[in-house]
Design a protein around this motif. Structure first.
Motif, PDB file in Angstrom:
ATOM      1  N   UNK A   1       0.834  -1.205   0.000  1.00 27.41           N
ATOM      2  CA  UNK A   1       0.000   0.000   0.000  1.00 27.41           C
ATOM      3  C   UNK A   1       0.865   1.250   0.000  1.00 27.41           C
ATOM      4  N   UNK A   2       1.904   1.262   0.847  1.00 34.31           N
ATOM      5  CA  UNK A   2       2.796   2.425   0.918  1.00 34.31           C
ATOM      6  C   UNK A   2       3.507   2.658  -0.408  1.00 34.31           C
ATOM      7  N   UNK A   3       3.919   1.572  -1.060  1.00 30.72           N
ATOM      8  CA  UNK A   3       4.610   1.687  -2.351  1.00 30.72           C
ATOM      9  C   UNK A   3       3.678   2.279  -3.405  1.00 30.72           C
ATOM     10  N   UNK A   4       2.449   1.782  -3.464  1.00 33.70           N
ATOM     11  CA  UNK A   4       1.518   2.267  -4.490  1.00 33.70           C
ATOM     12  C   UNK A   4       0.979   3.656  -4.159  1.00 33.70           C
ATOM     13  N   UNK A   5       0.836   3.982  -2.884  1.00 32.67           N
ATOM     14  CA  UNK A   5       0.377   5.324  -2.517  1.00 32.67           C
ATOM     15  C   UNK A   5       1.397   6.364  -2.953  1.00 32.67           C
ATOM     16  N   UNK A   6       2.640   6.184  -2.523  1.00 34.91           N
ATOM     17  CA  UNK A   6       3.664   7.170  -2.857  1.00 34.91           C
ATOM     18  C   UNK A   6       4.112   7.043  -4.312  1.00 34.91           C
ATOM     19  N   UNK A   7       4.138   5.810  -4.830  1.00 34.44           N
ATOM     20  CA  UNK A   7       4.550   5.603  -6.221  1.00 34.44           C
ATOM     21  C   UNK A   7       3.568   6.195  -7.216  1.00 34.44           C
ATOM     22  N   UNK A   8       2.279   6.149  -6.903  1.00 42.45           N
ATOM     23  CA  UNK A   8       1.279   6.736  -7.794  1.00 42.45           C
ATOM     24  C   UNK A   8       1.458   8.236  -7.890  1.00 42.45           C
ATOM     25  N   UNK A   9       1.751   8.861  -6.743  1.00 46.23           N
ATOM     26  CA  UNK A   9       1.998  10.302  -6.740  1.00 46.23           C
ATOM     27  C   UNK A   9       3.203  10.633  -7.613  1.00 46.23           C
TER      28      UNK A   9
END
Length: 235
Positions: free
Chosen positions: A197-205
């Motif tokens: 979740x942390x990877x996709x949250x920050x990675x999407x940004x």
């Protein structure tokens, strides 16, 4: 008289702050996870790095991430307002940045044996900082899901099909990882889903910021050529 190139350079720098969000948060968090005794990413969420004597490092990581998000929000508004995504995009990113700072300033309770000597399970009664942390994290996850769908609409309108699909998929994965990780945390197996979740949250940004920065760079190059042409004509 204002210099269009200078203004676009400032906007581009603010967008680059958004690109840095994913690499900064994930790399620093993983480096800490590898050096903090007892932390096991298969069962411990990265937020537990906020706990203990060295927790101040992860607090700084969260705060810097939030500040980068606030800078990125300004860049999004400068580039897109009043066009599509130019209103809600900056608002959602600014709220995300504030929530990230709040999350970092309120740590979860020691649990699942981390740090050493902590309870082996998850406390049934959470402290006030732990509750604030959990609520703020859930809110920032929802905020980024909404941010992603704002840009899904924009990319669809721009006929950027691959970006539309990838950002929509990222939003769906964020929801799945947060729900799955939250459900598994009491069993001691929620670490990896929450890391996802942390990877996709920050990675999407970072991905959206990269797309906007590339567009801004192209605009800046065009503006510079126009200015050079006008200077040559005046000469």
């Amino acid at each position: 008289m204002t210099n269009p190139s200078a203004g676009k350079s400032t906007t581009r720098a603010l967008l680059i702050a958004g690109i840095a969000i994913g690499p900064w948060f994930i790399v620093v968090s993983l480096l800490q996870a590898m050096t903090r005794p007892g932390l096991d990413l298969t069962k411990h969420e990265v937020s537990l790095l906020l706990v203990g004597a060295a927790g101040w490092v992860q607090t700084i990581t969260f705060v810097v991430t939030g500040v980068l998000a606030l800078a990125f929000a300004v860049g999004v508004r400068r580039q897109l307002h009043p066009e599509k995504a130019g209103t809600w995009g900056p608002i959602l990113m600014a709220v995300f940045g504030i929530l990230f700072i709040v999350t970092g300033l309120n740590h979860p309770d020691p649990q699942l044996g981390f740090p050493a000597g902590s309870p082996t399970g998850v406390p049934q009664i959470q402290s006030t900082p732990s509750n604030i942390h959990s609520i703020a994290f859930s809110a920032l996850a929802l905020c980024i899901v909404a941010f992603c769908f704002v840009f899904v609409r924009k990319f669809a309108a721009d006929h950027a099909r691959s970006w539309t699909i990838s950002i929509a998929a990222s939003a769906a994965l964020i929801i799945a990882f947060v729900a799955f990780g939250g459900a598994l945390m009491p069993t001691g197996h929620g670490g990896l889903p929450l890391l996802g979740a942390a990877i996709f949250i920050t990675g999407s940004v970072s991905a959206i910021a990269l797309r906007l920065e590339q567009h801004q760079g192209a605009q800046q190059g065009t503006t510079r050529l126009i200015e050079q042409g006008e200077s040559a004509a005046r000469a």
